[in-house]
Design a protein around this motif. Structure first.
Motif, PDB file in Angstrom:
ATOM      1  N   GLY A  26       6.267  -6.824  10.458  1.00 21.30           N
ATOM      2  CA  GLY A  26       4.921  -6.953   9.897  1.00 21.30           C
ATOM      3  C   GLY A  26       4.323  -5.620   9.539  1.00 21.30           C
ATOM      4  O   GLY A  26       3.704  -5.465   8.471  1.00 21.30           O
ATOM      5  N   VAL A  27       4.501  -4.615  10.424  1.00 19.99           N
ATOM      6  CA  VAL A  27       3.961  -3.290  10.123  1.00 19.99           C
ATOM      7  C   VAL A  27       4.596  -2.752   8.851  1.00 19.99           C
ATOM      8  O   VAL A  27       3.912  -2.253   7.937  1.00 19.99           O
ATOM      9  CB  VAL A  27       4.203  -2.344  11.303  1.00 19.99           C
ATOM     10  N   ALA A  28       5.931  -2.861   8.766  1.00 23.66           N
ATOM     11  CA  ALA A  28       6.611  -2.340   7.582  1.00 23.66           C
ATOM     12  C   ALA A  28       6.156  -3.074   6.333  1.00 23.66           C
ATOM     13  O   ALA A  28       5.889  -2.459   5.289  1.00 23.66           O
ATOM     14  CB  ALA A  28       8.130  -2.480   7.765  1.00 23.66           C
ATOM     15  N   TYR A  29       6.051  -4.417   6.434  1.00 26.51           N
ATOM     16  CA  TYR A  29       5.645  -5.193   5.267  1.00 26.51           C
ATOM     17  C   TYR A  29       4.235  -4.839   4.835  1.00 26.51           C
ATOM     18  O   TYR A  29       3.959  -4.678   3.624  1.00 26.51           O
ATOM     19  CB  TYR A  29       5.742  -6.685   5.586  1.00 26.51           C
ATOM     20  N   GLY A  30       3.309  -4.696   5.797  1.00 26.11           N
ATOM     21  CA  GLY A  30       1.937  -4.345   5.444  1.00 26.11           C
ATOM     22  C   GLY A  30       1.862  -3.002   4.752  1.00 26.11           C
ATOM     23  O   GLY A  30       1.171  -2.850   3.732  1.00 26.11           O
ATOM     24  N   ALA A  31       2.583  -2.007   5.290  1.00 28.28           N
ATOM     25  CA  ALA A  31       2.545  -0.681   4.689  1.00 28.28           C
ATOM     26  C   ALA A  31       3.145  -0.711   3.292  1.00 28.28           C
ATOM     27  O   ALA A  31       2.589  -0.131   2.334  1.00 28.28           O
ATOM     28  CB  ALA A  31       3.312   0.309   5.566  1.00 28.28           C
ATOM     29  N   TYR A  34       0.797  -2.467   0.812  1.00 29.43           N
ATOM     30  CA  TYR A  34      -0.363  -1.647   0.493  1.00 29.43           C
ATOM     31  C   TYR A  34      -0.015  -0.621  -0.570  1.00 29.43           C
ATOM     32  O   TYR A  34      -0.759  -0.438  -1.541  1.00 29.43           O
ATOM     33  CB  TYR A  34      -0.877  -0.944   1.755  1.00 29.43           C
ATOM     34  N   LEU A  37       0.465  -2.371  -4.012  1.00 25.00           N
ATOM     35  CA  LEU A  37      -0.786  -2.755  -4.670  1.00 25.00           C
ATOM     36  C   LEU A  37      -1.568  -1.526  -5.122  1.00 25.00           C
ATOM     37  O   LEU A  37      -2.213  -1.543  -6.179  1.00 25.00           O
ATOM     38  CB  LEU A  37      -1.631  -3.596  -3.724  1.00 25.00           C
ATOM     39  N   GLU A  41      -2.825  -0.637  -8.849  1.00 25.85           N
ATOM     40  CA  GLU A  41      -4.262  -0.516  -9.045  1.00 25.85           C
ATOM     41  C   GLU A  41      -4.597   0.610 -10.001  1.00 25.85           C
ATOM     42  O   GLU A  41      -5.637   0.573 -10.669  1.00 25.85           O
ATOM     43  CB  GLU A  41      -4.931  -0.271  -7.688  1.00 25.85           C
ATOM     44  N   GLN A  45      -7.244   0.101 -12.895  1.00 22.73           N
ATOM     45  CA  GLN A  45      -8.492   0.864 -12.939  1.00 22.73           C
ATOM     46  C   GLN A  45      -8.682   1.506 -14.305  1.00 22.73           C
ATOM     47  O   GLN A  45      -9.788   1.494 -14.857  1.00 22.73           O
ATOM     48  CB  GLN A  45      -8.459   1.964 -11.874  1.00 22.73           C
TER      49      GLN A  45
ATOM     50  N   GLU B  87       1.251  -6.869  10.276  1.00 17.11           N
ATOM     51  CA  GLU B  87       0.808  -6.634   8.904  1.00 17.11           C
ATOM     52  C   GLU B  87      -0.580  -6.017   8.894  1.00 17.11           C
ATOM     53  O   GLU B  87      -0.870  -5.121   8.088  1.00 17.11           O
ATOM     54  CB  GLU B  87       0.806  -7.947   8.135  1.00 17.11           C
ATOM     55  N   ILE B  89      -1.805  -4.048  11.122  1.00 14.07           N
ATOM     56  CA  ILE B  89      -1.659  -2.638  11.486  1.00 14.07           C
ATOM     57  C   ILE B  89      -1.137  -1.855  10.298  1.00 14.07           C
ATOM     58  O   ILE B  89      -1.620  -0.752   9.996  1.00 14.07           O
ATOM     59  CB  ILE B  89      -0.707  -2.508  12.690  1.00 14.07           C
ATOM     60  N   GLY B  90      -0.156  -2.435   9.577  1.00 11.95           N
ATOM     61  CA  GLY B  90       0.463  -1.693   8.485  1.00 11.95           C
ATOM     62  C   GLY B  90      -0.475  -1.480   7.325  1.00 11.95           C
ATOM     63  O   GLY B  90      -0.424  -0.452   6.650  1.00 11.95           O
ATOM     64  N   LYS B  91      -1.360  -2.464   7.058  1.00 10.59           N
ATOM     65  CA  LYS B  91      -2.236  -2.311   5.909  1.00 10.59           C
ATOM     66  C   LYS B  91      -3.544  -1.640   6.277  1.00 10.59           C
ATOM     67  O   LYS B  91      -4.363  -1.394   5.423  1.00 10.59           O
ATOM     68  CB  LYS B  91      -2.502  -3.664   5.260  1.00 10.59           C
ATOM     69  N   TYR B  97      -6.350  -6.126   1.930  1.00 11.73           N
ATOM     70  CA  TYR B  97      -5.839  -4.826   1.545  1.00 11.73           C
ATOM     71  C   TYR B  97      -6.974  -4.026   0.908  1.00 11.73           C
ATOM     72  O   TYR B  97      -7.280  -4.192  -0.266  1.00 11.73           O
ATOM     73  CB  TYR B  97      -4.681  -4.999   0.561  1.00 11.73           C
ATOM     74  N   ASN B  98      -7.625  -3.133   1.681  1.00  8.93           N
ATOM     75  CA  ASN B  98      -8.787  -2.403   1.187  1.00  8.93           C
ATOM     76  C   ASN B  98      -8.339  -1.196   0.394  1.00  8.93           C
ATOM     77  O   ASN B  98      -8.365  -0.070   0.875  1.00  8.93           O
ATOM     78  CB  ASN B  98      -9.658  -1.955   2.358  1.00  8.93           C
ATOM     79  N   ILE B  99      -7.948  -1.456  -0.870  1.00  5.55           N
ATOM     80  CA  ILE B  99      -7.522  -0.367  -1.738  1.00  5.55           C
ATOM     81  C   ILE B  99      -8.770   0.203  -2.383  1.00  5.55           C
ATOM     82  O   ILE B  99      -9.559  -0.543  -2.978  1.00  5.55           O
ATOM     83  CB  ILE B  99      -6.537  -0.900  -2.791  1.00  5.55           C
ATOM     84  N   PRO B 100      -9.004   1.534  -2.287  1.00  2.00           N
ATOM     85  CA  PRO B 100     -10.246   2.089  -2.839  1.00  2.00           C
ATOM     86  C   PRO B 100     -10.311   1.872  -4.334  1.00  2.00           C
ATOM     87  O   PRO B 100      -9.374   2.162  -5.067  1.00  2.00           O
ATOM     88  CB  PRO B 100     -10.155   3.571  -2.489  1.00  2.00           C
ATOM     89  N   ALA B 102     -10.535  -1.038  -5.769  1.00  2.00           N
ATOM     90  CA  ALA B 102     -10.150  -2.402  -6.112  1.00  2.00           C
ATOM     91  C   ALA B 102     -10.989  -3.428  -5.382  1.00  2.00           C
ATOM     92  O   ALA B 102     -10.951  -4.598  -5.720  1.00  2.00           O
ATOM     93  CB  ALA B 102      -8.683  -2.622  -5.776  1.00  2.00           C
TER      94      ALA B 102
END
Lengths: 83, 109
Positions: A26-31, A34, A37, A41, A45, B87, B89-91, B97-100, B102
């Protein structure tokens, strides 16, 4: 007050392995997601900034016209002759 | 000012004294439930996984009692929740997903 049960001493190693691997995956997937995306972005933008610029310019023209029309109408009501 | 300091120290000590037994209980259970598997237990992990697959292949999973199936479902759900926690923690956030640039958290009337 009900007392809690004793801690079970022989949790299956498969379950413990699954918990830790789920956490780390999960940590790897979240990073990863992010960063993915955030990269997308940048282009979004840029595109939205272009659209906002065009909108601001268009709205500036419209606003000036509306203001002039309002002042004229006010002047007519007040009996003032516009220069 | 001295009253404010005294107030917060009192609140702090109350919080510590009230949570210490709860933390002890949590540690008691976490120590056994979340102990990462040591290297000598990896063959057991493999056997357990193969047993799972075999029970699916032979159809033995249909012979489980409803209570056992319910407990297995809860365990599976808990493993999925660990993935969600990882997830978060990772994000770097809980809600999204708080992308500045966006994200807009203002209220839109």
């Amino acid at each position: 007050m009900v007392s809690l049960p004793a801690a079970k001493q022989n949790i299956s190693p498969l379950i413990r392995f699954a918990r830790w691997s789920a956490l780390l995956t999960g940590v790897a997937y979240g990073a990863w997601r992010y960063s993915y995306l955030a990269k997308r972005e940048v282009g979004i933008q840029q595109h939205e900034n272009e659209i906002k610029e065009k909108y601001k310019q268009r709205m500036a023209v419209v606003k000036v016209e509306k203001e002039n029309a309002e002042m004229k109408a006010l002047g007519q009501e007040a009996g003032v002759v516009p220069k | 000012m001295a009253k404010v300091v005294a107030f917060f120290t009192r609140v702090g000590t109350n919080v510590v004294t009230s949570t210490r037994p709860k933390l002890a209980t949590a540690w008691k259970y976490s120590k056994v439930e979340l102990r990462p598997p040591s290297f000598s237990e990896i063959p057991e992990v493999q056997h357990g996984f193969q047993k799972l697959i075999a029970s699916y292949r032979t159809g033995a999973y249909k012979q489980l009692t409803v209570r056992e199936a319910w407990l297995n479902t809860l365990i599976g759900a808990e493993i999925f929740f660990w993935f969600v926690a990882g997830e978060c923690i990772g994000k770097g956030g809980v809600i999204g997903y708080n992308i500045p640039g966006a994200v807009n958290w203002d209220m839109h009337f």
